[in-house]
Design a protein around this motif. Structure first.
Motif, short mmCIF file in Angstrom:
data_model
loop_
_atom_site.label_atom_id
_atom_site.label_comp_id
_atom_site.label_asym_id
_atom_site.label_seq_id
_atom_site.Cartn_x
_atom_site.Cartn_y
_atom_site.Cartn_z
N ILE A 87 0.84 -1.20 0.00
CA ILE A 87 0.00 0.00 0.00
C ILE A 87 0.87 1.24 0.00
N ALA A 131 -0.08 5.43 0.51
CA ALA A 131 -1.18 6.35 0.78
C ALA A 131 -0.70 7.79 0.92
N VAL A 170 -5.18 6.45 -2.08
CA VAL A 170 -4.58 5.21 -1.60
C VAL A 170 -4.34 4.27 -2.78
N ALA A 185 -2.44 2.15 5.58
CA ALA A 185 -2.46 3.40 4.83
C ALA A 185 -2.03 4.57 5.70
N ASN A 244 1.25 6.81 4.91
CA ASN A 244 1.20 8.26 4.77
C ASN A 244 2.16 8.94 5.74
#
Length: 347
Positions: free
Chosen positions: A195, A197, A214, A335, A339
């Motif tokens: 992932i 994000a 995302v 996520a 981030n």
């Protein structure tokens, strides 16, 4: 067969729009009670409903078989735990919990207490999502290479619902709107391998993130989930590209608007979109290029409650499992970490 006596933990927008109408109409359920601390709104609309002033009193009522935890997301873990410990079957609104650890605890507790636990991911029953899944299942797109699912709106003003704008556990765009998109992506594609994000806050005076982008990274394809409160010009909510073709479809499910207008679920043409909202399919079959608009399947939130009825009365699987709900939280936690650390995070 005896109807399932069901109680709601609140009678705000969620109770009024997404739960009570279906419980009331489905012959297998009885809207038995609602927890309202000071008001009697549920009783005014449904005269036979029992009003509880305290959660403890509602959970102590042995007539109640099913409890719907549809309170603010920060309360989901605590109220669900109390309901399970009281021996009730539980539907909990999305997002299931704030953390994976909380979700795992509730899943284990439900097994120990031998009660049914399900998460209300109703957007699986949106007209656009049902249609996308049908197009994919029929193989019109070949192997998916890239997909985008949006949940956009133009609404720069902070919500009057204070709990949605207060930076507490399970609050923010990713937990709120993102839960819908993540669940849809996991139904279509399964858990991703990694992932990335990007999340931010753009509304004036906002204290919770209201923008996210995302990227779900799979071995063979990529899926983008996006949401923003600053999209005045509506874009296609669903864009899929595969090895054989593409499908582009708006987000135009009419059920929420119909419910807010007081329409009764199950009436004629329930969940039918306007004809202009048909999705565009551009693909090939037997060597011939096809570019045509595909009829949209009707949305059907009642299918969720029918699934719950079958689970409780006929020992079928719940329509959305607690594990499904937990997997959404796994993606959200990853996520948030991605981030924060500004890197691709492997799952």
């Amino acid at each position: 067969m005896k109807p399932i006596n069901t109680a709601l933990c609140s009678f705000g927008m969620s109770g009024v729009v997404f739960h009570a109408p279906f419980i009331d109409v489905h012959p297998g359920f009885n809207l038995y009670g609602v927890w309202e601390r000071t008001k009697n709104n549920a009783q005014a609309k449904y005269p036979n409903v029992k009003t509880f002033r305290r959660l403890e009193d509602m959970l102590a009522d042995n007539n109640i078989e099913l409890v719907v935890v549809n309170t603010p997301s920060v309360t989901h873990y605590d109220f669900t735990k109390q309901a399970i410990n009281s021996g009730k079957n539980v539907i909990v609104e999305k997002p299931f919990t704030a953390t994976v650890a909380q979700a795992e605890e509730l899943i284990q507790l439900a097994k120990e207490k031998k009660v049914t636990l399900s998460v209300y991911h109703n957007r699986r029953y949106d007209s656009d999502f049902k249609t996308i899944k049908k197009v994919m299942d029929e193989g019109w797109l070949g192997n998916i290479v890239e997909a985008e699912i949006h949940y956009d709106r133009y609404d720069p003003v902070l919500s009057y619902k204070i709990h949605k704008e207060t930076p507490t556990a399970a609050v923010g765009g990713l937990y709120d709107l993102g839960s819908h998109l993540i669940d849809q992506a996991l139904v279509l594609f399964g858990m991703p391998n990694a992932i990335y994000a990007d999340m931010d806050t753009f509304r004036p005076n906002s204290k919770v993130e209201d923008y996210f982008d995302v990227k779900l990274i799979y071995n063979t394809h990529r899926v983008t989930l996006k949401s923003s409160y600053y999209v005045r010009e509506v874009l296609p909510g669903n864009i899929l590209h595969g090895t054989k073709g593409s499908f582009i479809k708006s987000k135009a499910d009419v059920q929420e608007a119909a419910l807010q207008a007081g329409k009764i679920p199950g009436t004629q043409d329930w969940g039918a979109e306007l004809d202009k909202e048909k999705g565009l399919l551009h693909t090939e079959k037997d060597g011939k290029i096809i570019r045509e608009y595909v009829p949209t399947l009707n949305g059907d939130y009642m299918a969720y409650y029918e699934g719950i009825y079958q689970a409780l009365r006929n020992n079928k699987s719940v329509p959305v499992s607690a594990t499904d709900g937990m997997n959404v939280i796994k993606v959200i936690e990853a996520a948030i970490k991605s981030n924060k650390e500004k890197r691709v995070l492997e799952l």
